[in-house]
Design a protein around this motif. Structure first.
Motif, PDB file in Angstrom:
ATOM      1  N   VAL A   1      51.923  45.533 -14.461  1.00 34.94           N
ATOM      2  CA  VAL A   1      50.721  45.230 -13.690  1.00 34.94           C
ATOM      3  C   VAL A   1      49.620  46.192 -14.163  1.00 34.94           C
ATOM      4  O   VAL A   1      49.747  47.407 -14.002  1.00 34.94           O
ATOM      5  CB  VAL A   1      50.965  45.410 -12.174  1.00 34.94           C
ATOM      6  CG1 VAL A   1      49.681  45.167 -11.394  1.00 34.94           C
ATOM      7  CG2 VAL A   1      52.075  44.461 -11.703  1.00 34.94           C
ATOM      8  N   ILE A   2      48.597  45.640 -14.770  1.00 31.34           N
ATOM      9  CA  ILE A   2      47.511  46.465 -15.302  1.00 31.34           C
ATOM     10  C   ILE A   2      46.216  46.132 -14.554  1.00 31.34           C
ATOM     11  O   ILE A   2      45.806  44.984 -14.487  1.00 31.34           O
ATOM     12  CB  ILE A   2      47.311  46.195 -16.817  1.00 31.34           C
ATOM     13  CG1 ILE A   2      48.604  46.506 -17.577  1.00 31.34           C
ATOM     14  CG2 ILE A   2      46.145  47.024 -17.360  1.00 31.34           C
ATOM     15  CD1 ILE A   2      48.578  46.126 -19.050  1.00 31.34           C
ATOM     16  N   GLU A   3      45.624  47.147 -13.983  1.00 29.33           N
ATOM     17  CA  GLU A   3      44.374  46.952 -13.247  1.00 29.33           C
ATOM     18  C   GLU A   3      43.290  47.834 -13.859  1.00 29.33           C
ATOM     19  O   GLU A   3      43.447  49.052 -13.944  1.00 29.33           O
ATOM     20  CB  GLU A   3      44.566  47.320 -11.776  1.00 29.33           C
ATOM     21  CG  GLU A   3      43.330  47.065 -10.923  1.00 29.33           C
ATOM     22  CD  GLU A   3      43.576  47.348  -9.460  1.00 29.33           C
ATOM     23  OE1 GLU A   3      42.629  47.239  -8.673  1.00 29.33           O
ATOM     24  OE2 GLU A   3      44.738  47.677  -9.100  1.00 29.33           O
ATOM     25  N   ILE A   4      42.249  47.198 -14.337  1.00 29.33           N
ATOM     26  CA  ILE A   4      41.134  47.926 -14.938  1.00 29.33           C
ATOM     27  C   ILE A   4      39.972  47.936 -13.947  1.00 29.33           C
ATOM     28  O   ILE A   4      39.502  46.892 -13.510  1.00 29.33           O
ATOM     29  CB  ILE A   4      40.687  47.267 -16.259  1.00 29.33           C
ATOM     30  CG1 ILE A   4      41.861  47.250 -17.250  1.00 29.33           C
ATOM     31  CG2 ILE A   4      39.497  48.018 -16.859  1.00 29.33           C
ATOM     32  CD1 ILE A   4      41.577  46.497 -18.526  1.00 29.33           C
ATOM     33  N   ILE A   5      39.549  49.121 -13.584  1.00 25.07           N
ATOM     34  CA  ILE A   5      38.494  49.260 -12.557  1.00 25.07           C
ATOM     35  C   ILE A   5      37.217  49.761 -13.226  1.00 25.07           C
ATOM     36  O   ILE A   5      37.238  50.741 -13.963  1.00 25.07           O
ATOM     37  CB  ILE A   5      38.949  50.223 -11.452  1.00 25.07           C
ATOM     38  CG1 ILE A   5      40.210  49.665 -10.779  1.00 25.07           C
ATOM     39  CG2 ILE A   5      37.832  50.439 -10.435  1.00 25.07           C
ATOM     40  CD1 ILE A   5      40.834  50.588  -9.771  1.00 25.07           C
TER      41      ILE A   5
END
Length: 326
Positions: A322-326
């Motif tokens: 799970v990759i979340e780029i903010i």
């Protein structure tokens, strides 16, 4: 959910609780833990089902990999897994999810292997066939060939990481202590909070001591007798700041333990990480056997041995990150 024992143990770890901020961190964590952690058979959220189902199917995978295979092993875990799968599907959750399909695959592999050992359970076969969804081919066991020293030292990082597997079957040849010491020295390069390196490794080579320690660990049944040496990783609470580093010992200790496992792999030593999540009585027993300092907390055990001629282990399919780029 019963967390009284957990609360008592955490209070012991963080001291008398005189520091107000420490108390508040502890209370916030316990509340969050109680709210979101899963109880097998009483899951409420998709993530809880995923964790419970994965844990259960992996216990069956481990049994499938044992060299001293016992047909129809683990009936309680098989039943519990099927119940969790039924409850998950009845809640309308996705039966196409990879972990769900892998769990079905493991059940079919279990049935197939039992047939090879002349054990057929028609009721189980029928019950598994009635479960919603279809299996994939990602569950069960695999056979692999461990790299030799030259191959290992010639790998790039990606191939090195992919080549490591947890091993539950070892040869009778003892592991050279020099290799273990080399791995410990290499693992010392692990990063830690402000470079404090508040960890410690014990190498348990005495067989009688090893056996007594393993009696107090919950995950070595069926293969613990093959472990040549046992490593214990601890973290020393005296290395951590009392007002805001309540869990840093476990973070640093866990990072070090993974480095140590990889370092042993680099030395061509087979490893099996074993949980250090013990009951209060088991924790006390291990502390007494190994004469641990009261300031130390147990992070992880690592069983080690040389590879046998043929190696098989669990497939242990990995989830998509799970990759979340903010």
């Amino acid at each position: 959910m019963k967390v009284k024992g957990l609360k008592t143990r955490i209070k012991k770890l963080i001291g008398g609780g005189e520091n107000t901020l420490t108390r508040e961190i502890y209370k916030a964590y316990i509340n969050r833990y109680e709210k979101y952690s899963f109880v097998q058979g009483d899951c409420r959220l998709k993530e809880q089902y995923e964790a419970s189902i994965t844990r259960l199917y992996h216990t069956i995978e481990k049994g499938l990999a044992y060299t001293n295979y016992r047909a129809s092993f683990g009936p309680d875990n098989v039943k519990a897994l099927m119940t969790e799968l039924q409850h998950y599907a009845s809640q309308g959750y996705d039966t196409e999810a990879p972990f769900y399909k892998t769990a079905l695959c493991v059940l079919y592999r279990y049935i197939e292997k039992n047939k090879l050992y002349k054990h057929v359970d028609d009721k189980l076969n029928e019950a598994v066939a009635k479960l919603p969804g279809l299996p994939n081919d990602e569950g069960g066991i695999l056979e692999f060939h461990p790299a030799d020293t030259n191959q290992m030292h010639g790998m790039d990082y990606q191939d090195f990481v992919k080549s490591r597997h947890s091993i539950r079957h070892f040869s009778e040849k003892p592991v050279e202590l020099e290799k273990v010491k080399n791995a410990v020295k290499l693992a010392q390069l692990t990063p830690s909070a402000c470079n404090r390196q508040g960890w410690r490794t014990r190498i348990i080579a005495d067989k009688s001591v090893l056996e007594n320690v393993l009696k107090n660990q919950n995950g070595n049944r069926g293969f613990g007798q093959e472990i040549d040496k046992l490593l214990l990783v601890t973290a020393d609470l005296r290395y951590f700041n009392s007002d805001r580093e309540v869990f840093q010992a476990y973070i640093d200790g866990g990072m070090y333990a993974m480095s140590l496992i990889n370092s042993l792999h680099y030395e061509c030593v087979g490893t099996i990480p074993l949980s250090g999540s013990l009951t209060e009585k088991q924790d006390a027993n291990v502390r007494n056997i190994l004469r641990l300092d009261d300031a130390e907390v147990i992070i992880l055990f690592i069983g080690i041995g040389n590879y046998p001629e043929k190696c098989q282990t669990t497939k242990s399919i990995r989830h998509e990150p799970v990759i979340e780029i903010i």
